[in-house]
Design a protein around this motif. Sequence first.
Motif, PDB file in Angstrom:
ATOM      1  N   ALA A  32       0.832  -1.205   0.000  1.00  0.00           N
ATOM      2  CA  ALA A  32       0.000   0.000   0.000  1.00  0.00           C
ATOM      3  C   ALA A  32       0.867   1.255   0.000  1.00  0.00           C
ATOM      4  CB  ALA A  32      -0.942  -0.002   1.197  1.00  0.00           C
ATOM      5  N   CYS A 196     -10.400  -9.966   0.031  1.00  0.00           N
ATOM      6  CA  CYS A 196     -11.608  -9.208   0.373  1.00  0.00           C
ATOM      7  C   CYS A 196     -12.600  -9.405  -0.767  1.00  0.00           C
ATOM      8  CB  CYS A 196     -11.266  -7.731   0.555  1.00  0.00           C
ATOM      9  SG  CYS A 196     -12.680  -6.707   1.024  1.00  0.00           S
ATOM     10  N   SER A 256      -4.230   7.449   3.149  1.00  0.00           N
ATOM     11  CA  SER A 256      -4.599   7.941   1.832  1.00  0.00           C
ATOM     12  C   SER A 256      -4.278   9.430   1.751  1.00  0.00           C
ATOM     13  CB  SER A 256      -6.102   7.719   1.572  1.00  0.00           C
ATOM     14  OG  SER A 256      -6.486   8.358   0.374  1.00  0.00           O
ATOM     15  N   LEU A 265      -7.799  -1.605   5.741  1.00  0.00           N
ATOM     16  CA  LEU A 265      -8.285  -2.595   4.786  1.00  0.00           C
ATOM     17  C   LEU A 265      -8.243  -3.961   5.454  1.00  0.00           C
ATOM     18  CD1 LEU A 265      -6.280  -1.413   1.630  1.00  0.00           C
ATOM     19  CD2 LEU A 265      -8.531  -0.646   2.405  1.00  0.00           C
ATOM     20  N   ARG A 295     -11.279  -7.536  -3.993  1.00  0.00           N
ATOM     21  CA  ARG A 295     -11.095  -6.084  -3.927  1.00  0.00           C
ATOM     22  C   ARG A 295      -9.682  -5.738  -3.466  1.00  0.00           C
ATOM     23  NH1 ARG A 295     -15.814  -3.066  -0.761  1.00  0.00           N
ATOM     24  NH2 ARG A 295     -14.659  -1.345  -1.730  1.00  0.00           N
ATOM     25  N   ASN A 296      -9.292  -4.487  -3.746  1.00  0.00           N
ATOM     26  CA  ASN A 296      -8.027  -3.919  -3.272  1.00  0.00           C
ATOM     27  C   ASN A 296      -6.795  -4.647  -3.820  1.00  0.00           C
ATOM     28  OD1 ASN A 296      -9.465  -2.036  -1.635  1.00  0.00           O
ATOM     29  ND2 ASN A 296      -9.681  -3.594  -0.042  1.00  0.00           N
ATOM     30  N   PHE A 299      -3.593  -2.797  -3.969  1.00  0.00           N
ATOM     31  CA  PHE A 299      -2.863  -2.678  -2.715  1.00  0.00           C
ATOM     32  C   PHE A 299      -2.205  -4.003  -2.335  1.00  0.00           C
ATOM     33  CE2 PHE A 299      -6.282   0.509  -2.374  1.00  0.00           C
ATOM     34  CZ  PHE A 299      -5.518   1.646  -2.228  1.00  0.00           C
TER      35      PHE A 299
END
Length: 317
Positions: A32, A196, A256, A265, A295-296, A299
Amino acid sequence: MEQKISFDIPYIRLCFRSEILADTGMPAAKTAALRGGMGEMLLRQNCVMDRKCEDCQFSKACVVRHTFYSYMEKKPAYVTGPESVGYLIECTDNRTKFRRGSCFVFDLVLFGESIVFFNIYLQAFCQLGMTGLGREKARFHIKEVRNTQGELVVKENEVDMSRYRVGKISDYIRDRRKELLGGDGEWWLTFTTPLCMKYQQEYMSCFYSEALVKGAARRVQMLDFYMGTEAAVPELPHYPDIVGQTAAWETVKRYSATKDMHMTLWGIVGAVSFRDMPEECLDYLIAGELTHIGRNTSFGFGKYTISREGKEHRGHE
């Protein structure tokens, strides 16, 4: 008219080997931080409108739009926000303390049109090394970059694009099928970063074979869309039968810069074993080793490996 999913998607895996310039600390989960740092450097080096994207008259030609956000003209219906599908960053180094001169390694995987922007990504990571990564501003120098076959593409300040060898996901599937079908016993998926993903409108707390296969198929579908092909995910008649699994929650904290806020997360890590592997499911799951799922993924989430037998996992069932 929608076409069938195609695995003829170009990709290249690039291994960045760096040297730490001073004693420092880094977060355990570095992907990330690497992605956020890369995005910040891309903006610093290329934005001509003071980051006012909504008012930018150059949006179609924007380098950041095409590298960091992997812009797609059309998207699958389930993609409702910006998806960075053109690249993945992987880092398995969980150390938090580094000494000066120690080695720091991470991978950048590029797909589709993102492949042509290699030197833009390289410049961003070089600048990030000079600026510093994470809260302690860990500085590093990129010593070399190697391609999928382990050949040198970058050595110090020299770039040899003749060794920038692009492959296809279909080639990766062919080679991995030979390895996996040469074994016997149960099939295993081992998640090394959190997954996720939703199944039946709920976030998964354990693994479901249908969700895993469909998730892998959707990642390939998104890359097909990114390549300009409106591909459809087929309905499969069978999914592999799960015989054992272990799943545990894992969280990753990140900051972020665009939202100026700390975020958490989360997902599940662990392993799942299957009694069988239907032919129509295998190619999607092999492709998912490269693309990650859920998802993600930008990252670093959703990374897994496939293996046979899995004796090392049986104590975790």
